[in-house]
Design an enzyme around this catalytic site. Structure first.
Site, mmCIF file in Angstrom:
data_model
loop_
_atom_site.group_PDB
_atom_site.id
_atom_site.type_symbol
_atom_site.label_atom_id
_atom_site.label_comp_id
_atom_site.label_asym_id
_atom_site.label_seq_id
_atom_site.Cartn_x
_atom_site.Cartn_y
_atom_site.Cartn_z
ATOM 1 N N LYS A 9 9.134 5.603 -8.607
ATOM 2 C CA LYS A 9 8.859 4.742 -9.856
ATOM 3 C C LYS A 9 7.270 4.974 -9.896
ATOM 4 O O LYS A 9 6.315 5.237 -9.292
ATOM 5 C CB LYS A 9 9.246 3.342 -9.579
ATOM 6 N N TYR A 49 19.177 2.154 -16.973
ATOM 7 C CA TYR A 49 19.349 0.836 -16.648
ATOM 8 C C TYR A 49 20.417 0.174 -17.723
ATOM 9 O O TYR A 49 20.358 -1.064 -18.040
ATOM 10 C CB TYR A 49 18.158 0.087 -16.759
ATOM 11 N N PHE A 57 15.285 -9.783 -17.398
ATOM 12 C CA PHE A 57 13.975 -9.316 -17.021
ATOM 13 C C PHE A 57 14.010 -7.635 -17.389
ATOM 14 O O PHE A 57 13.155 -7.107 -17.184
ATOM 15 C CB PHE A 57 14.125 -9.201 -15.355
ATOM 16 N N ARG A 85 19.732 3.954 0.693
ATOM 17 C CA ARG A 85 19.496 2.738 0.540
ATOM 18 C C ARG A 85 19.284 1.707 1.705
ATOM 19 O O ARG A 85 18.390 0.932 1.512
ATOM 20 C CB ARG A 85 21.015 2.036 -0.252
ATOM 21 N N THR A 91 16.332 -5.124 -2.524
ATOM 22 C CA THR A 91 15.732 -4.821 -3.842
ATOM 23 C C THR A 91 14.311 -5.315 -3.811
ATOM 24 O O THR A 91 13.340 -4.556 -4.131
ATOM 25 C CB THR A 91 16.733 -5.610 -4.792
ATOM 26 N N ARG A 102 10.508 -0.412 1.301
ATOM 27 C CA ARG A 102 10.001 -1.514 0.564
ATOM 28 C C ARG A 102 9.510 -2.520 1.597
ATOM 29 O O ARG A 102 8.358 -3.032 1.192
ATOM 30 C CB ARG A 102 11.365 -1.993 -0.276
ATOM 31 N N ASN A 112 9.273 -1.808 -6.912
ATOM 32 C CA ASN A 112 9.852 -1.786 -5.412
ATOM 33 C C ASN A 112 9.900 -0.272 -5.344
ATOM 34 O O ASN A 112 10.457 0.136 -4.340
ATOM 35 C CB ASN A 112 11.287 -2.514 -5.335
ATOM 36 N N HIS A 115 13.857 3.965 -6.802
ATOM 37 C CA HIS A 115 15.312 3.655 -7.207
ATOM 38 C C HIS A 115 16.306 4.520 -6.429
ATOM 39 O O HIS A 115 16.162 5.599 -6.264
ATOM 40 C CB HIS A 115 15.574 3.861 -8.754
ATOM 41 N N GLU A 126 23.731 9.244 -13.169
ATOM 42 C CA GLU A 126 22.371 9.444 -12.917
ATOM 43 C C GLU A 126 21.760 10.513 -12.877
ATOM 44 O O GLU A 126 20.789 11.173 -13.419
ATOM 45 C CB GLU A 126 21.530 8.377 -11.925
HETATM 46 P P1 CMP Z 1 16.254 -0.534 -9.057
HETATM 47 O O1 CMP Z 1 17.023 -0.208 -7.902
HETATM 48 O O2 CMP Z 1 15.646 0.306 -9.821
HETATM 49 O O3 CMP Z 1 17.485 -1.285 -9.989
HETATM 50 C C1 CMP Z 1 17.353 -1.894 -11.069
HETATM 51 C C2 CMP Z 1 15.690 -2.549 -10.919
HETATM 52 O O4 CMP Z 1 15.179 -3.737 -11.834
HETATM 53 C C3 CMP Z 1 15.575 -2.853 -9.602
HETATM 54 O O5 CMP Z 1 15.240 -1.706 -8.909
HETATM 55 C C4 CMP Z 1 14.140 -3.757 -9.623
HETATM 56 O O6 CMP Z 1 12.995 -2.900 -10.025
HETATM 57 C C5 CMP Z 1 14.619 -4.567 -11.008
HETATM 58 N N1 CMP Z 1 15.041 -5.654 -11.074
HETATM 59 C C6 CMP Z 1 15.961 -6.084 -10.276
HETATM 60 N N2 CMP Z 1 16.187 -7.361 -10.220
HETATM 61 C C7 CMP Z 1 15.015 -7.846 -10.955
HETATM 62 C C8 CMP Z 1 14.608 -9.076 -11.430
HETATM 63 N N3 CMP Z 1 15.388 -10.296 -11.098
HETATM 64 N N4 CMP Z 1 13.494 -9.335 -12.077
HETATM 65 C C9 CMP Z 1 12.742 -8.239 -12.359
HETATM 66 N N5 CMP Z 1 13.216 -6.835 -11.935
HETATM 67 C C10 CMP Z 1 14.253 -6.927 -11.380
#
Ligand code: CMP
Length: 152
Positions: A9, A49, A57, A85, A91, A102, A112, A115, A126
């Site tokens: 990212k 997404y 968010f 993962r 996350t 992470r 984070n 992805h 994807e």
């Molecule tokens: P990712 O694995 O890319 O999948 C969805 C992304 O949304 C996640 O990583 C985070 O970067 C983001 N994300 C998930 N939950 C939240 C949250 N509660 N607030 C802000 N960002 C979020």
């Protein structure tokens, strides 16, 4: 063999952590079969997404993911979706275990770093969003006999 879509990212690119993250995947013995840098557009972000578009968010997530280039990769390996993962950790960087990417490098839920697809259907969807079929370069690594036994 399984495949998964990885995005390094914008925070990963900006913080010069691409090499450190890619090394973790290479050191694990996973095969990188596609890789490119690109700028995610708002349209692509909404497709990627789709399940989060209606969440509170999402606007912040879109601003973040379109705010600087990303690097997209396809990784191939046995059980690679789960394996990656596990390597990434939870996350939120605040909750991710030490030793995970992470857990070691992120202190944020949004930023984070990486992805990874969360299942086989998401991986297929994807991968098709970021790569044409002819951009996937599957190959047998020459050191395959030193990575796993023949019957694994
Ligand atoms: P990712 O694995 O890319 O999948 C969805 C992304 O949304 C996640 O990583 C985070 O970067 C983001 N994300 C998930 N939950 C939240 C949250 N509660 N607030 C802000 N960002 C979020």
């Amino acid at each position: 063999m399984e495949r998964t879509l990885i995005l390094l990212k914008p925070d990963c690119v900006q913080r010069r952590l691409m090499g450190a993250v890619i090394s973790r995947f290479e050191n694990k013995g996973l095969n990188i079969i596609a890789m490119k840098m690109l700028q995610v557009t708002p349209e692509l972000a909404k497709q990627h997404y789709a399940e989060h578009v209606s969440k509170p968010f999402y606007p912040g997530l879109e601003k973040f993911i379109t705010g600087a280039p990303v690097v997209a990769l396809v990784l191939e390996g046995l059980e690679v979706i789960r394996v990656v993962r596990d390597i990434l950790g939870a996350t939120s960087g605040l909750k991710a275990a030490a030793g995970t990417i992470r857990g070691d490098y992120s202190s944020s839920r949004q930023m984070n770093l990486v992805h990874a697809s969360d299942g086989p259907e998401a991986a297929a969807r994807e991968i098709a969003l970021y790569f044409q079929a002819n951009e996937l370069c599957g190959y047998t690594p020459t050191l395959v006999e030193w990575l796993k036994a023949e019957d694994e």
